[in-house]
Design an enzyme around this catalytic site. Structure first.
Site, PDB file in Angstrom:
ATOM      1  N   HIS A 218      28.259-105.395 -24.591  1.00  0.00           N
ATOM      2  CA  HIS A 218      28.489-105.760 -23.193  1.00  0.00           C
ATOM      3  C   HIS A 218      27.604-104.914 -22.277  1.00  0.00           C
ATOM      4  O   HIS A 218      27.525-103.695 -22.440  1.00  0.00           O
ATOM      5  CB  HIS A 218      29.955-105.530 -22.816  1.00  0.00           C
ATOM      6  CG  HIS A 218      30.887-106.546 -23.401  1.00  0.00           C
ATOM      7  ND1 HIS A 218      32.252-106.347 -23.497  1.00  0.00           N
ATOM      8  CD2 HIS A 218      30.654-107.776 -23.927  1.00  0.00           C
ATOM      9  CE1 HIS A 218      32.808-107.405 -24.057  1.00  0.00           C
ATOM     10  NE2 HIS A 218      31.866-108.284 -24.321  1.00  0.00           N
TER      11      HIS A 218
ATOM     12  N   ARG B 161      35.975-112.243 -32.759  1.00  0.00           N
ATOM     13  CA  ARG B 161      35.305-111.182 -31.994  1.00  0.00           C
ATOM     14  C   ARG B 161      36.296-110.542 -31.025  1.00  0.00           C
ATOM     15  O   ARG B 161      36.324-109.317 -30.875  1.00  0.00           O
ATOM     16  CB  ARG B 161      34.100-111.775 -31.265  1.00  0.00           C
ATOM     17  CG  ARG B 161      33.366-110.820 -30.311  1.00  0.00           C
ATOM     18  CD  ARG B 161      32.114-111.521 -29.801  1.00  0.00           C
ATOM     19  NE  ARG B 161      31.620-110.970 -28.563  1.00  0.00           N
ATOM     20  CZ  ARG B 161      30.743-109.970 -28.468  1.00  0.00           C
ATOM     21  NH1 ARG B 161      30.303-109.373 -29.564  1.00  0.00           N
ATOM     22  NH2 ARG B 161      30.312-109.548 -27.300  1.00  0.00           N
TER      23      ARG B 161
ATOM     24  N   ARG C 110      28.896-112.138 -32.311  1.00  0.00           N
ATOM     25  CA  ARG C 110      28.972-113.526 -31.865  1.00  0.00           C
ATOM     26  C   ARG C 110      28.520-114.396 -33.033  1.00  0.00           C
ATOM     27  O   ARG C 110      27.745-113.970 -33.882  1.00  0.00           O
ATOM     28  CB  ARG C 110      28.069-113.762 -30.656  1.00  0.00           C
ATOM     29  CG  ARG C 110      28.398-112.890 -29.449  1.00  0.00           C
ATOM     30  CD  ARG C 110      27.392-113.113 -28.333  1.00  0.00           C
ATOM     31  NE  ARG C 110      27.698-112.305 -27.148  1.00  0.00           N
ATOM     32  CZ  ARG C 110      27.232-111.089 -26.912  1.00  0.00           C
ATOM     33  NH1 ARG C 110      26.398-110.521 -27.799  1.00  0.00           N
ATOM     34  NH2 ARG C 110      27.570-110.436 -25.821  1.00  0.00           N
TER      35      ARG C 110
ATOM     36  N   HIS D 291      35.099-117.429 -32.310  1.00  0.00           N
ATOM     37  CA  HIS D 291      34.903-116.396 -31.285  1.00  0.00           C
ATOM     38  C   HIS D 291      36.159-115.556 -31.095  1.00  0.00           C
ATOM     39  O   HIS D 291      36.073-114.399 -30.663  1.00  0.00           O
ATOM     40  CB  HIS D 291      34.491-117.034 -29.956  1.00  0.00           C
ATOM     41  CG  HIS D 291      33.876-116.073 -28.991  1.00  0.00           C
ATOM     42  ND1 HIS D 291      32.643-115.465 -29.217  1.00  0.00           N
ATOM     43  CD2 HIS D 291      34.315-115.569 -27.806  1.00  0.00           C
ATOM     44  CE1 HIS D 291      32.358-114.653 -28.215  1.00  0.00           C
ATOM     45  NE2 HIS D 291      33.361-114.697 -27.348  1.00  0.00           N
TER      46      HIS D 291
ATOM     47  N   LYS E 295      22.776-110.882 -26.195  1.00  0.00           N
ATOM     48  CA  LYS E 295      22.420-111.532 -24.938  1.00  0.00           C
ATOM     49  C   LYS E 295      21.498-110.645 -24.098  1.00  0.00           C
ATOM     50  O   LYS E 295      21.654-109.433 -24.070  1.00  0.00           O
ATOM     51  CB  LYS E 295      23.684-111.851 -24.138  1.00  0.00           C
ATOM     52  CG  LYS E 295      24.520-112.984 -24.730  1.00  0.00           C
ATOM     53  CD  LYS E 295      25.683-113.317 -23.819  1.00  0.00           C
ATOM     54  CE  LYS E 295      26.473-114.510 -24.348  1.00  0.00           C
ATOM     55  NZ  LYS E 295      27.597-114.866 -23.450  1.00  0.00           N
TER      56      LYS E 295
ATOM     57  N   TYR F 129      40.108-106.297 -22.309  1.00  0.00           N
ATOM     58  CA  TYR F 129      40.931-106.097 -23.507  1.00  0.00           C
ATOM     59  C   TYR F 129      42.063-105.098 -23.251  1.00  0.00           C
ATOM     60  O   TYR F 129      43.071-105.120 -23.952  1.00  0.00           O
ATOM     61  CB  TYR F 129      40.063-105.651 -24.680  1.00  0.00           C
ATOM     62  CG  TYR F 129      39.077-106.714 -25.096  1.00  0.00           C
ATOM     63  CD1 TYR F 129      39.495-107.854 -25.782  1.00  0.00           C
ATOM     64  CD2 TYR F 129      37.726-106.616 -24.778  1.00  0.00           C
ATOM     65  CE1 TYR F 129      38.601-108.850 -26.143  1.00  0.00           C
ATOM     66  CE2 TYR F 129      36.822-107.605 -25.129  1.00  0.00           C
ATOM     67  CZ  TYR F 129      37.270-108.719 -25.813  1.00  0.00           C
ATOM     68  OH  TYR F 129      36.390-109.720 -26.156  1.00  0.00           O
TER      69      TYR F 129
END
Length: 327
Positions: free
Chosen positions: A299, A276, A181, A273, A205, A308
């Site tokens: 994730h 990514r 990110r 982004h 995150k 994806y």
């Protein structure tokens, strides 16, 4: 005022999270909830801020809807029609489906906290469904476009100085070559500048830590930037700096990408982004394992990464319809 509710005096109310008025018990619960999100659940500052904003807007609605500043006891008396009226009001304010879903998730989280800490249960939320999710697929760049974006010679056409072009190319290389990110790339310190065939330890995150291999081309782009950078970078200082030597503002990277969109004829979806997204999509298209891609992206859930696969399926169908004689 709805029947069965008792009016409270102004002395019972106290400000909560900004200018909003609510009863003192609700103010204390709201502040404790936000603190728990940041410290116990370790959500990002932006997520905590968004959840706090959602709660503030909900309590503002309740104040107008009920006729009094809300208290914790009011949450036990809420009806499904109250929740639906709030959702309708927020949609009327222009809030889109994903934002409505997040706002509803924030209120559910707060009511669970309220039940756990005070015993006040909000049954109305158990029968209210959020808006249907219209899942927008990520829009990755093509392989050739991504390679041009990370080319310092392409960036040099719009940069003020060669070292700035090298800096932007190094940042883009991290986004595309490592799937970072933009906040993760700009959060690196000088001492964390990677060498070829090493791995970066990234904290993403929710405080989730992951190891990301560094390709030689990415390390080379960073080395070129460091060689040209006119500033002596402290080991514990930022790896990427602005024109005056301070921490690099992400908006400058976004502007660099905007210049490249015009110069290279890229679509509006070509953002930092999107690099990514391109990292994940191109790995998957070349046989990458979905679980490995999940780990590389950081994730928490595999379902987040599975989006994806839909991109890959769509491209296969497009190729089929374009090339098959009977399509």
């Amino acid at each position: 005022m709805p029947p069965g509710r008792q009016a409270r005096t102004r002395e019972d109310a106290a400000p909560v999270i900004g200018p909003l008025l609510a009863a003192a018990d609700l103010r204390a619960s709201a502040e404790a909830w936000l603190t728990s999100l940041a410290t116990e659940r370790r959500l990002s500052d932006k997520t905590v801020e968004a959840y706090g904003r959602d709660l503030r807007q909900f309590l503002t609605f309740l104040r107008d809807h009920l006729g009094d500043p809300p208290a914790a006891a009011d949450f036990a008396d809420l009806r499904p029609t109250d929740i639906r009226a709030w959702l309708a009001a927020r949609r009327g304010d222009g809030l889109a489906g994903p934002s409505l879903s997040r706002a509803l998730a924030a209120i559910r989280s707060f009511t669970r906290f309220l039940e756990k800490t005070t015993g006040t249960r909000t049954t109305a939320l158990t029968v209210v469904r959020g808006p249907k999710k219209r899942h927008a697929l990520p829009k990755p760049l093509s392989r050739d476009a991504a390679l041009r974006v990370i080319d310092a010679e392409e960036i040099d056409t719009g940069a003020a100085e060669p070292w700035i072009a090298a800096r932007d190319a190094a940042v883009f290389a991290l986004l595309y070559g490592c799937g970072l990110r933009i906040s993760e790339a700009l959060g690196l310190t000088r001492s964390e500048a990677p060498a070829p065939d090493t791995a970066l330890r990234i904290t993403g995150k929710g405080g989730k830590t992951r190891l990301v291999p560094v390709l030689p081309a990415v390390a080379e782009a960073i080395a070129d930037y460091l060689r040209l950078c006119p500033y002596a970078l402290a080991a514990d200082g930022p790896l990427f700096v602005g024109a005056r030597g301070g921490p690099l503002n992400p908006r400058l990277i976004q502007r660099a990408m905007a210049r490249l969109r015009g110069a290279l004829g890229l679509p509006d979806s070509a953002t930092p982004h999107a690099l990514r997204h391109s990292f994940a999509t191109h790995l998957l298209m070349n046989g990458g394992d979905l679980r490995a891609i999940q780990e590389l992206l950081g994730h928490a859930s595999l379902s987040t990464t599975q989006v994806y696969t839909e991109i890959d399926e769509n491209r296969l169908l497009e190729a089929y319809h374009a090339a098959h004689p009977r399509a």
